[in-house]
Design an enzyme around this catalytic site. Structure first.
Site, mmCIF file in Angstrom:
data_model
loop_
_atom_site.group_PDB
_atom_site.id
_atom_site.type_symbol
_atom_site.label_atom_id
_atom_site.label_comp_id
_atom_site.label_asym_id
_atom_site.label_seq_id
_atom_site.Cartn_x
_atom_site.Cartn_y
_atom_site.Cartn_z
ATOM 1 N N HIS A 86 -0.317 4.564 -0.099
ATOM 2 C CA HIS A 86 -0.994 5.793 0.330
ATOM 3 C C HIS A 86 -0.230 6.451 1.484
ATOM 4 O O HIS A 86 -0.248 5.950 2.600
ATOM 5 C CB HIS A 86 -2.429 5.494 0.742
ATOM 6 C CG HIS A 86 -3.296 5.072 -0.406
ATOM 7 N ND1 HIS A 86 -3.460 3.753 -0.749
ATOM 8 C CD2 HIS A 86 -4.004 5.798 -1.305
ATOM 9 C CE1 HIS A 86 -4.265 3.681 -1.808
ATOM 10 N NE2 HIS A 86 -4.602 4.907 -2.173
ATOM 11 N N ASP B 29 0.838 -1.197 0.000
ATOM 12 C CA ASP B 29 0.000 0.000 0.000
ATOM 13 C C ASP B 29 0.879 1.254 0.000
ATOM 14 O O ASP B 29 1.730 1.398 0.870
ATOM 15 C CB ASP B 29 -0.859 -0.057 1.277
ATOM 16 C CG ASP B 29 -2.009 0.928 1.270
ATOM 17 O OD1 ASP B 29 -1.923 1.938 0.556
ATOM 18 O OD2 ASP B 29 -2.986 0.669 1.999
HETATM 19 C C1 B12 Z 1 -4.480 9.934 -3.264
HETATM 20 C C2 B12 Z 1 -5.007 8.527 -3.473
HETATM 21 C C3 B12 Z 1 -4.181 7.629 -4.146
HETATM 22 C C4 B12 Z 1 -2.774 7.987 -4.603
HETATM 23 C C5 B12 Z 1 -1.836 7.867 -3.389
HETATM 24 C C6 B12 Z 1 -0.636 8.809 -3.485
HETATM 25 C C7 B12 Z 1 0.214 8.711 -2.276
HETATM 26 N N1 B12 Z 1 1.509 8.432 -2.476
HETATM 27 O O1 B12 Z 1 -0.223 8.860 -1.158
HETATM 28 C C8 B12 Z 1 -2.523 6.906 -5.692
HETATM 29 C C9 B12 Z 1 -2.937 7.477 -7.040
HETATM 30 C C10 B12 Z 1 -1.092 6.363 -5.792
HETATM 31 C C11 B12 Z 1 -3.531 5.844 -5.297
HETATM 32 C C12 B12 Z 1 -3.470 4.555 -5.737
HETATM 33 C C13 B12 Z 1 -4.425 3.607 -5.461
HETATM 34 N N2 B12 Z 1 -5.589 3.793 -4.824
HETATM 35 CO CO1 B12 Z 1 -6.011 5.371 -3.898
HETATM 36 N N3 B12 Z 1 -6.752 6.917 -3.159
HETATM 37 C C14 B12 Z 1 -6.277 8.139 -2.987
HETATM 38 C C15 B12 Z 1 -7.352 9.013 -2.325
HETATM 39 C C16 B12 Z 1 -8.001 9.866 -3.406
HETATM 40 C C17 B12 Z 1 -6.872 9.932 -1.227
HETATM 41 C C18 B12 Z 1 -6.037 9.247 -0.121
HETATM 42 C C19 B12 Z 1 -5.535 10.262 0.838
HETATM 43 O O2 B12 Z 1 -4.408 10.727 0.749
HETATM 44 N N4 B12 Z 1 -6.412 10.704 1.765
HETATM 45 C C20 B12 Z 1 -6.154 11.749 2.747
HETATM 46 C C21 B12 Z 1 -5.676 11.151 4.084
HETATM 47 C C22 B12 Z 1 -5.389 12.263 5.060
HETATM 48 O O3 B12 Z 1 -6.657 10.301 4.601
HETATM 49 P P1 B12 Z 1 -6.452 8.770 4.890
HETATM 50 O O4 B12 Z 1 -5.416 8.216 4.030
HETATM 51 O O5 B12 Z 1 -7.757 8.120 4.889
HETATM 52 O O6 B12 Z 1 -5.910 8.728 6.391
HETATM 53 C C23 B12 Z 1 -6.601 9.341 7.484
HETATM 54 C C24 B12 Z 1 -7.648 8.447 8.144
HETATM 55 O O7 B12 Z 1 -8.036 7.328 7.382
HETATM 56 C C25 B12 Z 1 -7.083 8.083 9.443
HETATM 57 N N5 B12 Z 1 -6.354 6.852 9.602
HETATM 58 C C26 B12 Z 1 -5.614 6.148 8.742
HETATM 59 N N6 B12 Z 1 -5.031 5.114 9.334
HETATM 60 C C27 B12 Z 1 -5.398 5.135 10.618
HETATM 61 C C28 B12 Z 1 -5.046 4.310 11.705
HETATM 62 C C29 B12 Z 1 -5.589 4.587 12.955
HETATM 63 C C30 B12 Z 1 -5.239 3.706 14.087
HETATM 64 C C31 B12 Z 1 -6.440 5.701 13.132
HETATM 65 C C32 B12 Z 1 -7.007 6.010 14.463
HETATM 66 C C33 B12 Z 1 -6.764 6.523 12.057
HETATM 67 C C34 B12 Z 1 -6.233 6.237 10.813
HETATM 68 O O8 B12 Z 1 -6.216 9.117 9.762
HETATM 69 C C35 B12 Z 1 -5.591 9.584 8.581
HETATM 70 C C36 B12 Z 1 -5.215 11.006 8.763
HETATM 71 O O9 B12 Z 1 -6.318 11.835 8.968
HETATM 72 C C37 B12 Z 1 -8.321 7.931 -1.742
HETATM 73 C C38 B12 Z 1 -9.796 8.369 -1.680
HETATM 74 C C39 B12 Z 1 -10.066 9.224 -0.478
HETATM 75 N N7 B12 Z 1 -10.666 10.342 -0.735
HETATM 76 O O10 B12 Z 1 -9.692 8.855 0.648
HETATM 77 C C40 B12 Z 1 -8.119 6.774 -2.704
HETATM 78 C C41 B12 Z 1 -8.355 5.365 -2.221
HETATM 79 C C42 B12 Z 1 -7.751 5.198 -0.827
HETATM 80 N N8 B12 Z 1 -7.598 4.581 -3.181
HETATM 81 C C43 B12 Z 1 -8.193 3.475 -3.518
HETATM 82 C C44 B12 Z 1 -7.670 2.544 -4.441
HETATM 83 C C45 B12 Z 1 -8.572 1.385 -4.785
HETATM 84 C C46 B12 Z 1 -6.399 2.717 -5.003
HETATM 85 C C47 B12 Z 1 -5.728 1.770 -5.984
HETATM 86 C C48 B12 Z 1 -5.891 0.304 -5.730
HETATM 87 C C49 B12 Z 1 -6.329 2.204 -7.336
HETATM 88 C C50 B12 Z 1 -5.731 1.552 -8.543
HETATM 89 N N9 B12 Z 1 -6.306 0.450 -8.924
HETATM 90 O O11 B12 Z 1 -4.826 2.115 -9.124
HETATM 91 C C51 B12 Z 1 -4.272 2.210 -5.919
HETATM 92 C C52 B12 Z 1 -3.495 1.372 -4.897
HETATM 93 C C53 B12 Z 1 -2.047 1.767 -4.823
HETATM 94 C C54 B12 Z 1 -1.294 1.094 -3.744
HETATM 95 N N10 B12 Z 1 -0.413 0.176 -4.079
HETATM 96 O O12 B12 Z 1 -1.495 1.355 -2.606
HETATM 97 C C55 B12 Z 1 -9.505 3.307 -2.802
HETATM 98 C C56 B12 Z 1 -9.472 2.256 -1.706
HETATM 99 C C57 B12 Z 1 -10.745 1.447 -1.720
HETATM 100 C C58 B12 Z 1 -10.917 0.568 -0.532
HETATM 101 N N11 B12 Z 1 -9.991 0.352 0.329
HETATM 102 O O13 B12 Z 1 -12.011 0.117 -0.401
HETATM 103 C C59 B12 Z 1 -9.813 4.758 -2.342
HETATM 104 C C60 B12 Z 1 -10.608 4.854 -1.032
HETATM 105 C C61 B12 Z 1 -10.619 5.453 -3.477
HETATM 106 C C62 B12 Z 1 -11.941 4.802 -3.694
HETATM 107 N N12 B12 Z 1 -13.002 5.338 -3.107
HETATM 108 O O14 B12 Z 1 -12.031 3.840 -4.423
HETATM 109 N N13 B12 Z 1 -4.493 6.350 -4.516
#
Ligand code: B12
Lengths: 462, 145
Positions: free
Chosen positions: B24, B22
């Site tokens: 992200h 992963d």
């Molecule tokens: C940017 C992004 C990407 C970028 C990542 C760039 C990078 N280097 O970071 C790229 C384009 C590379 C990418 C690729 C992929 N992505 Co993407 N991506 C996103 C996106 C749009 C934003 C992620 C992000 O940065 N969010 C902002 C941060 C701040 O939020 P966060 O990551 O969720 O983390 C917060 C909370 O979740 C929480 N949290 C996280 N962990 C923990 C742990 C604990 C204990 C606690 C309390 C809280 C907590 O706190 C964090 C900080 O606030 C999301 C959609 C979305 N809007 O979330 C999809 C998403 C995560 N991606 C998704 C997918 C499917 C993929 C790919 C498989 C797509 C593909 N087939 O190409 C690939 C996988 C790549 C890989 N090997 O990992 C899906 C996941 C689906 C799922 N799990 O059900 C999402 C949700 C989009 C969707 N709705 O389909 N992605």
């Protein structure tokens, strides 16, 4: 005529280098067999006689020496996790110029204690845990070391939270103990200088004496460091330069010997592949590795074993049965070999090539591609050496090789093994006069001069 | 010498990272920042972290918890066997937390939570859980603050 005399008491040869400090030139170099069994000053006298026949009579203002005689600085180390503090401890010991006998991980066992007892290290480097991290293993290992009925100094460079306690345990067993800052104070952050200084102190104060090398302390100002440390010292100054004299930037040094092959890289080693993710322990700017199984004399059999006799015979262009006979002959360190024998030249070339190839491969970082749902990503472990622009060859088997450039080519990036991050377009420099160790010593007093002499005397070859 | 003064209180220490293949990276950095604001020491391993890397880092640093994220939907497979490996390595009491987007599809979160708890996780969070929730729970679970 006034000069500076630089000496290396090697395991086989005592080498001397005379430097004219005013003209910044090498007046001459010479060598004679090391005489550690009788009186080490005999070998030195012999080398000096040869040197004088080349330079005429010279008054030496300063005489400095390094030594790898009588086994060098034989160290054992311990850490907690093999890839983390154990690896850090090994790198720290190597960067102090030590010959590392063994590195232990996790809790020392009874068998480990017996092995330490029977291998008789000159010094033990005890590490484990980041600061504030794991204490249990360090305390356990301190108790095991205390229980070993053998007098060796211990340098404790692990979790500072138990520094005092560990010191107490070791001290009560009658061993000398030095506590210094952690080799890995924070996770993945290396800090070698304190341990290195502690090791050097002990080397100067006690190990030279223990090895019966004090007799020559009256002849020279002092044996100021182990030989590998002198080479690394020279490399650091040559790469970084001094305030007054510019360095030559990132370098890779391969030092092939009879028993071991050393590789030094002076570079940050950051990824050149875009987006590569760094994994594993971050490695230091000045990194030294030693391959105990790769050499052209004593270690010739293990080298042949590492690649198979066919590979060597192909490289030497000699049939295997004949080659095997020669290997039997040359592995004996006491065997004096003819200088001009063409067969031996061919074998030495082949062995040196293979030693360099494997040693640099082990030293260099690796890149691996991993498929993820988003496609391919690259993971890098170790240092990326691809952008290093200069490779320096030293050690008899390279310097005297029939084709030194051919040997150094083995250190270059190979398209057949693209995951191994060796230098891609390096220039080759040869330490023709064998001065690196000497310049490492000279750097302690005249760093500007030493850097200039190196720049002048390392010869570009193709 | 008064050795009591040497007994300085130690910060809560956690290992953090995104497990599996992963990449992200954004949430991971925000999580680190949030934990550090609360005087928690974070050993951040970044993205594409294996179970072994988490365990080794936790061992060396004597961490109180492993805070994992999984965003790309394969968290369940990546996390299997982690608790057992921790026990094997001598990390019997370590807390395991996980958050992010743990699975693909519309499985109700209570089911996901059950699954991860059965695997030995102490806390499991639904998508979009703010870091503060995790921090509050951590302090509670460790009995501080
Ligand atoms: C940017 C992004 C990407 C970028 C990542 C760039 C990078 N280097 O970071 C790229 C384009 C590379 C990418 C690729 C992929 N992505 Co993407 N991506 C996103 C996106 C749009 C934003 C992620 C992000 O940065 N969010 C902002 C941060 C701040 O939020 P966060 O990551 O969720 O983390 C917060 C909370 O979740 C929480 N949290 C996280 N962990 C923990 C742990 C604990 C204990 C606690 C309390 C809280 C907590 O706190 C964090 C900080 O606030 C999301 C959609 C979305 N809007 O979330 C999809 C998403 C995560 N991606 C998704 C997918 C499917 C993929 C790919 C498989 C797509 C593909 N087939 O190409 C690939 C996988 C790549 C890989 N090997 O990992 C899906 C996941 C689906 C799922 N799990 O059900 C999402 C949700 C989009 C969707 N709705 O389909 N992605």
């Amino acid at each position: 005529m006034e000069g500076i005399l630089l000496i290396d008491f090697g395991s086989t040869y005592t080498k001397v280098t005379a430097v004219d400090i005013d003209n910044e030139s090498i007046m001459g170099t010479a060598k004679a067999l090391t005489t550690v069994e009788t009186d080490i000053s005999e070998g030195l006298e012999n080398a000096l006689k040869i040197l004088q026949s080349k330079t005429g009579k010279v008054e030496y203002n300063i005489k400095l020496a390094c030594s790898s005689a009588a086994g060098g600085l034989r160290m054992t180390a311990s850490g907690l996790v093999p890839e983390l503090t154990s690896k850090a401890a090994k790198m720290a010991a190597l960067s102090a110029g030590a010959k590392v006998i063994k590195v232990y991980s996790y809790e020392l066992t009874l068998e480990d204690a017996e092995e330490i007892y029977s291998t008789k290290p000159d010094l033990f480097l005890l590490t484990g845990g980041t600061d504030g991290g794991n204490k249990k293993v360090l305390l356990h290992n301190a108790k095991v070391l205390a229980g070993i009925d053998l007098d060796f100094p211990v340098v404790m460079a692990g979790n500072k939270s138990v520094g005092l306690e560990v010191a107490g345990i070791i001290f009560e067993s009658g061993k000398e103990v030095t506590v210094c800052s952690n080799v890995m104070p924070e996770f993945n952050e290396l800090n070698f200088d304190p341990a290195r200084n502690a090791i050097r102190n002990i080397f100067l104060r006690r190990i030279i004496k223990a090895k019966g090398l004090t007799r020559i302390q009256s002849l020279v100002e002092g044996i100021i460091m182990p030989t590998p440390k002198a080479v690394l010292n020279a490399a650091q100054y040559l790469s970084a330069g001094t305030k007054k004299e510019k360095g030559i930037g990132d370098i890779l040094i391969v030092d092939v010997g009879g028993a071991t092959t050393d590789v030094h890289s002076l570079s940050k080693g950051e990824p050149s592949i875009k987006g590569a993710i760094l994994k594993g322990l971050r490695e230091p700017f000045a990194k030294r590795t030693v391959e105990g199984d790769l050499g052209v004399r004593y270690s010739a059999p293990s080298l042949v074993e590492a690649v198979g006799v066919e590979t060597v015979s192909e490289k030497a262009k000699m049939d295997t049965s004949r080659l095997e006979k020669y290997i039997e002959l040359i592995k004996n360190p006491a065997q004096l070999l003819p200088d001009k024998n063409q067969d031996i030249k061919d074998i030495d070339y082949a062995l040196a090539c293979i030693a360099v190839k494997i040693a640099v491969k082990r030293h260099a970082g690796k890149i691996e591609s991993r498929w993820t749902p988003a496609g391919v990503t690259f993971l890098q472990t170790g240092k990326d050496l691809t952008t290093i622009s200069k490779i320096i060859g030293t050690g008899g088997p390279v310097i005297n090789s029939k084709n030194a450039a051919g040997v150094l080519k083995e250190a270059v990036f190979d398209n057949g093994e693209p995951m191994c991050l060796k230098p891609k377009e390096p220039e080759f420099l040869l330490d023709e006069k064998y001065i690196l160790y000497a310049m490492g010593l000279l750097c302690e007093f005249y760093p500007d001069t030493a850097v200039r002499i190196m720049k002048k005397n390392l010869k570009s070859i193709v | 010498m008064n050795c009591e003064v040497l007994n300085v209180s130690r910060k809560i220490t956690v290992v953090m990272g995104v497990i599996g293949a992963d990449v992200h990276a954004v949430g991971n950095r925000i999580l680190q920042y949030a934990f550090e604001q609360e005087e928690i020491k974070v050993v951040n391993l970044g993205v594409m972290v294996t179970q072994e890397e988490f365990i080794k880092a936790a061992l060396e640093t004597d961490s109180d918890a492993i805070i994992m994220s999984s965003l790309y939907g394969h968290g369940e497979i990546d996390c299997r066997g982690l608790r057992e490996k921790c026990e094997e390595a001598g990390l019997e009491n370590i807390l395991l937390y996980i958050g992010g987007n743990l699975v693909v599809g519309k499985t109700p979160f209570s089911e996901i939570e059950q699954k991860f708890k059965k695997m030995g996780f102490n806390r499991v969070y639904p998508p979009g859980t703010p870091p503060e929730t995790g921090i509050k729970d951590l302090k509670k679970d460790l009995g501080v603050g």
